[in-house]
Write a protein that holds these residues in place. Structure first.
Motif, PDB file in Angstrom:
ATOM      1  N   GLY A 131       0.812  -1.192   0.195  1.00 27.93           N
ATOM      2  CA  GLY A 131       0.048  -0.310  -0.015  1.00 27.93           C
ATOM      3  C   GLY A 131       0.989   1.208  -0.012  1.00 27.93           C
ATOM      4  N   THR A 132       0.287   2.297  -0.558  1.00 35.38           N
ATOM      5  CA  THR A 132       1.005   3.559  -0.496  1.00 35.38           C
ATOM      6  C   THR A 132      -0.128   4.572  -0.196  1.00 35.38           C
ATOM      7  OG1 THR A 132       0.615   4.238  -2.935  1.00 35.38           O
ATOM      8  CG2 THR A 132       2.457   2.955  -2.299  1.00 35.38           C
ATOM      9  N   ARG A 133       0.409   5.605   0.559  1.00 35.92           N
ATOM     10  CA  ARG A 133      -0.489   6.842   0.776  1.00 35.92           C
ATOM     11  C   ARG A 133       0.713   8.122   0.732  1.00 35.92           C
ATOM     12  NH1 ARG A 133      -1.940   2.463   4.238  1.00 35.92           N
ATOM     13  NH2 ARG A 133      -3.834   2.178   4.661  1.00 35.92           N
ATOM     14  N   SER A 134      -0.063   9.332   0.729  1.00 37.60           N
ATOM     15  CA  SER A 134       0.777  10.406   0.766  1.00 37.60           C
ATOM     16  C   SER A 134       0.020  11.409   1.675  1.00 37.60           C
ATOM     17  CB  SER A 134       0.759  11.178  -0.783  1.00 37.60           C
ATOM     18  OG  SER A 134       1.594  10.339  -1.551  1.00 37.60           O
ATOM     19  N   PHE A 135       0.467  12.210   2.320  1.00 36.61           N
ATOM     20  CA  PHE A 135       0.040  13.179   3.051  1.00 36.61           C
ATOM     21  C   PHE A 135       0.893  14.641   2.954  1.00 36.61           C
ATOM     22  CE2 PHE A 135      -1.144   9.323   5.116  1.00 36.61           C
ATOM     23  CZ  PHE A 135      -2.575   9.435   5.486  1.00 36.61           C
ATOM     24  N   ASP A 136      -0.069  15.559   3.008  1.00 33.16           N
ATOM     25  CA  ASP A 136       0.774  17.074   3.042  1.00 33.16           C
ATOM     26  C   ASP A 136      -0.044  17.701   4.258  1.00 33.16           C
ATOM     27  OD1 ASP A 136      -1.652  17.801   1.931  1.00 33.16           O
ATOM     28  OD2 ASP A 136      -0.600  18.671   0.174  1.00 33.16           O
ATOM     29  N   ASP A 137      -0.909  17.238   5.006  1.00 29.07           N
ATOM     30  CA  ASP A 137      -1.635  17.881   6.156  1.00 29.07           C
ATOM     31  C   ASP A 137      -1.703  17.006   7.504  1.00 29.07           C
ATOM     32  OD1 ASP A 137      -3.868  19.626   6.599  1.00 29.07           O
ATOM     33  OD2 ASP A 137      -4.779  17.595   7.354  1.00 29.07           O
ATOM     34  N   SER A 138      -1.185  17.801   8.645  1.00 35.92           N
ATOM     35  CA  SER A 138      -1.157  16.946   9.667  1.00 35.92           C
ATOM     36  C   SER A 138      -2.293  16.319  10.183  1.00 35.92           C
ATOM     37  CB  SER A 138      -0.599  17.973  10.753  1.00 35.92           C
ATOM     38  OG  SER A 138      -1.212  19.304  10.967  1.00 35.92           O
ATOM     39  N   THR A 151      -2.573  -2.086   8.850  1.00 36.77           N
ATOM     40  CA  THR A 151      -2.531  -2.749   7.505  1.00 36.77           C
ATOM     41  C   THR A 151      -1.214  -3.361   7.380  1.00 36.77           C
ATOM     42  OG1 THR A 151      -4.037  -0.942   6.711  1.00 36.77           O
ATOM     43  CG2 THR A 151      -2.932  -2.422   5.054  1.00 36.77           C
ATOM     44  N   PRO A 152      -1.180  -4.538   6.891  1.00 32.93           N
ATOM     45  CA  PRO A 152      -0.017  -5.309   6.824  1.00 32.93           C
ATOM     46  C   PRO A 152       0.975  -4.439   5.719  1.00 32.93           C
ATOM     47  CG  PRO A 152      -1.755  -7.018   6.579  1.00 32.93           C
ATOM     48  CD  PRO A 152      -2.259  -5.766   6.509  1.00 32.93           C
ATOM     49  N   GLY A 153       2.216  -4.693   6.088  1.00 24.16           N
ATOM     50  CA  GLY A 153       3.248  -3.969   5.014  1.00 24.16           C
ATOM     51  C   GLY A 153       3.550  -4.969   4.030  1.00 24.16           C
ATOM     52  N   PRO A 154       4.590  -4.394   3.118  1.00 21.77           N
ATOM     53  CA  PRO A 154       5.427  -3.217   3.357  1.00 21.77           C
ATOM     54  C   PRO A 154       4.298  -2.095   2.730  1.00 21.77           C
ATOM     55  CG  PRO A 154       6.097  -4.258   1.446  1.00 21.77           C
ATOM     56  CD  PRO A 154       5.141  -5.367   1.993  1.00 21.77           C
ATOM     57  N   GLN A 155       4.370  -1.230   3.751  1.00 22.36           N
ATOM     58  CA  GLN A 155       3.554   0.410   3.487  1.00 22.36           C
ATOM     59  C   GLN A 155       4.516   1.429   3.067  1.00 22.36           C
ATOM     60  OE1 GLN A 155       0.019   0.542   3.275  1.00 22.36           O
ATOM     61  NE2 GLN A 155       0.127  -1.843   3.497  1.00 22.36           N
TER      62      GLN A 155
END
Length: 190
Positions: A131-138, A151-155
């Motif tokens: 899985g992949t995610r992106s954040f730019d907000d706290s 969620t199991p990795g690799p993440q």
């Protein structure tokens, strides 16, 4: 962009338990050591780009522990092949946090090549990360952490960050044999 590196690290502190291993490099390492000094903080210095590879070895050798990698975008660019190796190793205990500020911060803040074009989450996904995610907000990052860590990795989690507060760069500690001995003893204490 409203995500400061130190705020992201502070958000992670309650989710890192006493048995988790944290592999942090460069400015994320200095900040993490100041914010959350602990025996299972692995400091691998002098090998730019090797955080993910060192963490993979630790994940394979310690499948019962979660491994958190606090990587830099410039550092990961030095070892992109590790993404494929990690994805194909089947390490479900691997949580890769990429602190992306698009510069080589500790080396003079020189811009990364292609800084405005690189999509690290897409690279990790194409390499086979679970899985992949992106954040730019706290706020969004804090809200997303429980689901991510369940969620199991690799993440791969890409954090588009700004620097935040300045923490001391304690090169003497991260280069010391005492730092490695402290980690080794904690790792073997079971």
């Amino acid at each position: 962009m409203t995500l400061r590196r130190d705020d992201a690290l502070k958000s992670l502190i309650p989710h890192v338990n006493d048995e988790d291993i944290v592999v942090a490099v460069y400015q994320s390492c200095f900040d993490w050591l100041a914010l959350n000094p602990r025996d299972l903080n692995y400091v691998g210095v002098g090998a730019m780009g090797q955080a993910s590879s060192h963490a993979l070895g630790l994940a394979l050798a310690n499948p019962e522990r979660r491994i958190f990698v606090f990587d830099g975008d410039g550092s990961l660019l030095m070892n992109l092949g590790s993404l494929v190796t990690i994805a194909n190793a089947g390490v479900t205990n691997f949580y890769h946090f990429l602190f992306a500020n698009r510069v080589y911060e500790v080396n003079g803040a020189h811009p990364l090549p292609g800084a405005d074009k690189i999509d690290f989450a897409a690279m990790a996904g194409a390499s086979g990360y679970a899985g992949t995610r992106s954040f730019d907000d706290s706020v969004a990052f804090c809200d997303g952490l429980p689901d991510l860590l369940a969620t199991p990795g690799p993440q791969m989690t890409v954090l588009e960050i700004v620097p935040g507060a300045a923490y001391p760069r304690d090169y003497d500690y991260i280069h010391s044999s005492a730092a490695r001995q402290r980690f080794r003893e904690a790792l073997n204490r079971r």
